[in-house]
Design a protein around this motif. Structure first.
Motif, PDB file in Angstrom:
ATOM      1  N   GLU A 113       0.813  -1.220   0.000  1.00 23.86           N
ATOM      2  CA  GLU A 113       0.000   0.000   0.000  1.00 23.86           C
ATOM      3  C   GLU A 113       0.849   1.274   0.000  1.00 23.86           C
ATOM      4  O   GLU A 113       0.324   2.366   0.135  1.00 23.86           O
ATOM      5  CB  GLU A 113      -0.935   0.008   1.214  1.00 23.86           C
ATOM      6  CG  GLU A 113      -1.913  -1.155   1.266  1.00 23.86           C
ATOM      7  CD  GLU A 113      -2.955  -1.073   0.168  1.00 23.86           C
ATOM      8  OE1 GLU A 113      -3.297   0.045  -0.243  1.00 23.86           O
ATOM      9  OE2 GLU A 113      -3.434  -2.144  -0.266  1.00 23.86           O
ATOM     10  N   ILE A 161       2.653   2.481   2.252  1.00 29.73           N
ATOM     11  CA  ILE A 161       2.482   3.220   3.496  1.00 29.73           C
ATOM     12  C   ILE A 161       3.826   3.473   4.157  1.00 29.73           C
ATOM     13  O   ILE A 161       4.104   4.559   4.668  1.00 29.73           O
ATOM     14  CB  ILE A 161       1.500   2.481   4.439  1.00 29.73           C
ATOM     15  CG1 ILE A 161       0.994   3.413   5.535  1.00 29.73           C
ATOM     16  CG2 ILE A 161       2.096   1.231   5.023  1.00 29.73           C
ATOM     17  CD1 ILE A 161      -0.081   4.333   5.095  1.00 29.73           C
ATOM     18  N   SER A 208       3.684  -2.826   8.445  1.00 33.18           N
ATOM     19  CA  SER A 208       2.412  -2.200   8.087  1.00 33.18           C
ATOM     20  C   SER A 208       1.280  -3.140   8.472  1.00 33.18           C
ATOM     21  O   SER A 208       1.391  -4.370   8.330  1.00 33.18           O
ATOM     22  CB  SER A 208       2.358  -1.872   6.594  1.00 33.18           C
ATOM     23  OG  SER A 208       2.433  -3.043   5.807  1.00 33.18           O
ATOM     24  N   GLY A 213      -3.353  -3.378   9.013  1.00 32.96           N
ATOM     25  CA  GLY A 213      -4.665  -2.768   9.034  1.00 32.96           C
ATOM     26  C   GLY A 213      -4.994  -2.363  10.461  1.00 32.96           C
ATOM     27  O   GLY A 213      -4.168  -2.516  11.373  1.00 32.96           O
ATOM     28  N   GLN A 216      -4.998   1.835   6.943  1.00 32.26           N
ATOM     29  CA  GLN A 216      -3.618   1.367   6.855  1.00 32.26           C
ATOM     30  C   GLN A 216      -2.761   2.115   7.866  1.00 32.26           C
ATOM     31  O   GLN A 216      -2.872   3.339   7.997  1.00 32.26           O
ATOM     32  CB  GLN A 216      -3.052   1.563   5.452  1.00 32.26           C
ATOM     33  CG  GLN A 216      -3.599   0.591   4.424  1.00 32.26           C
ATOM     34  CD  GLN A 216      -3.173  -0.842   4.694  1.00 32.26           C
ATOM     35  OE1 GLN A 216      -2.023  -1.111   5.048  1.00 32.26           O
ATOM     36  NE2 GLN A 216      -4.095  -1.780   4.528  1.00 32.26           N
TER      37      GLN A 216
END
Length: 406
Positions: free
Chosen positions: A263, A265, A285, A287, A312
């Protein structure tokens, strides 16, 4: 009985800032801060991919698979609202420290791929996963506090047959540690579970295979009552198994092919070490569910996370980042951070506008004395330091990384 142990592109050039050694990107977009004017000190201001390249391997893949699993593990409060304290461990080797040495021989021979473990308790000082196997005197001392708790370990094996064999062997090895004292206990709702306890001791362990997964639960209640222990374990299974039904097991090849930052992130997170090796505690990372497994101190604001659509979360050493629904949601999240008696407002760094700093009244391992949060578009990131000037430079560098990662 076994005890669980443990114990989260608008840039076109690189221009040297006058008066500091950091490299900061080029011109800002309309209405955005020109990051070349920020005091970023010694900290990097470019996306991580410009410093470090991730090299896939089975070792790294197991770590990433464990983090993926964390997002499908139940939180203690979902089983009992009182179970808000906890800890976690990644299980990314065949000899995990979180498992009793007695049952380790059931893991590697059955080709355990990866796993994740969490501890959940109603007493902050009762660290479910910090009890080393054999620490009977420490365990007895802590049990005198009459905690309610459960330790949950979920591991994936190559297939259902192997998982069932591993679950059976885990039970046999664990039971045999004190075969003269332990007795087997049936779980009415889960006849396939392997469970036992030691009468007079207020804890019970149960191991159940579920498809390619093995779920191991150690539970404890205030008094040595078998009915209450079996009820707690069944409630853990009730909450956990449906989550696993939604998580596709991985093959060894799929484990190796996992990417470290799908993602993007972590790409946007300040990384002073410029390192990209996955680590469940230091560079990861998640959720929302997985993030709360690693940061139980933030359970109280999970409602805010859900309100702003935070989906995220990334941790890069002492920096954190959160992706929200949109820019307005990110501003709402920033406004709602560092609120309450645990925080004291602190001076913000110059030239940053969407920023909020605090002095933490109760610093600890996970939380340093000063924190600063910055908002950029749909992202909110926050940094930490023991000194406020350093926190300011980290915040400025974090904003620059966000701007330079578009």
């Amino acid at each position: 009985m076994r005890k669980l142990k443990t114990t989260i592109a608008v840039v076109t050039s690189v221009i040297a800032m006058t008066g500091c050694s950091s490299q900061v990107g080029g011109s800002a977009a309309p209405a955005e801060i020109d990051v070349r004017q920020l005091d970023t000190g010694k900290y990097p201001t470019r996306p991580l991919s410009e410093y470090s390249e991730f090299n896939p391997s089975f070792t790294f893949g197991r770590r990433l698979a464990a983090m993926r699993l964390a997002d499908s593990l139940v939180l203690g409060q979902e089983v009992d609202p009182k179970l808000t304290f906890g800890s976690f461990e990644s299980i990314d080797s065949g000899t995990p420290g979180v498992m009793s040495k007695a049952v380790v021989p059931a893991l590697e021979p059955n080709n355990m791929l990866y796993g994740f473990a969490t501890g959940n308790s109603d007493i902050k000082e009762f660290a479910v996963m910090s009890l080393a196997p054999g620490d009977e005197s420490l365990a007895d001392y802590l049990r005198n506090r009459k905690p309610t708790y459960f330790g949950l370990s979920v591991m994936q094996f190559p297939d259902a047959t192997t998982a069932e064999r591993a679950a059976t062997e885990i039970e046999r090895l664990d039971f045999d540690v004190a075969a003269d004292l332990n007795i087997r206990v049936p779980l009415g709702k889960y006849p396939g579970a392997h469970s036992h306890w030691r009468p007079g001791v207020a804890s019970m362990v149960s191991t159940l295979s579920h498809g390619s997964y093995v779920v191991n639960v150690q539970a404890g209640v205030a008094e040595a009552e078998a009915d209450k222990l079996t009820d707690l374990i069944q409630r853990v299974f009730d909450a956990q198994l449906p989550r696993l039904d939604k998580l596709k097991p991985l093959s060894p090849v799929e484990v190796v092919k996992l990417t470290s930052d799908p993602e993007r992130i972590l790409e946007r997170t300040l990384n002073p070490q410029k390192l990209s090796s996955p680590d469940a505690r230091l560079f990861a990372s998640y959720g929302l569910q997985g993030f709360l497994q690693t940061r139980r101190d933030l359970l109280q604001i999970q409602g805010l996370y859900k309100k702003v659509g935070a989906d995220q979360f990334g941790r890069s050493w002492d920096s954190y980042i959160i992706r929200t629904r949109d820019t307005d949601a990110a501003q709402t999240l920033l406004d709602g951070m560092f609120v309450g008696d645990a925080y004291k407002p602190a001076e913000a760094p110059e030239k940053l506008t969407s920023v909020k700093c605090t002095e933490n009244k109760d610093p600890m391992d996970e939380v340093k004395r000063f924190s600063c949060a910055v908002q950029y578009r749909r992202y909110v990131a926050y940094v930490q330091s023991q000194q406020l000037p350093d926190a300011h430079q980290r915040a400025a560098a974090q904003y620059a990384v966000l701007a330079n990662s578009q």
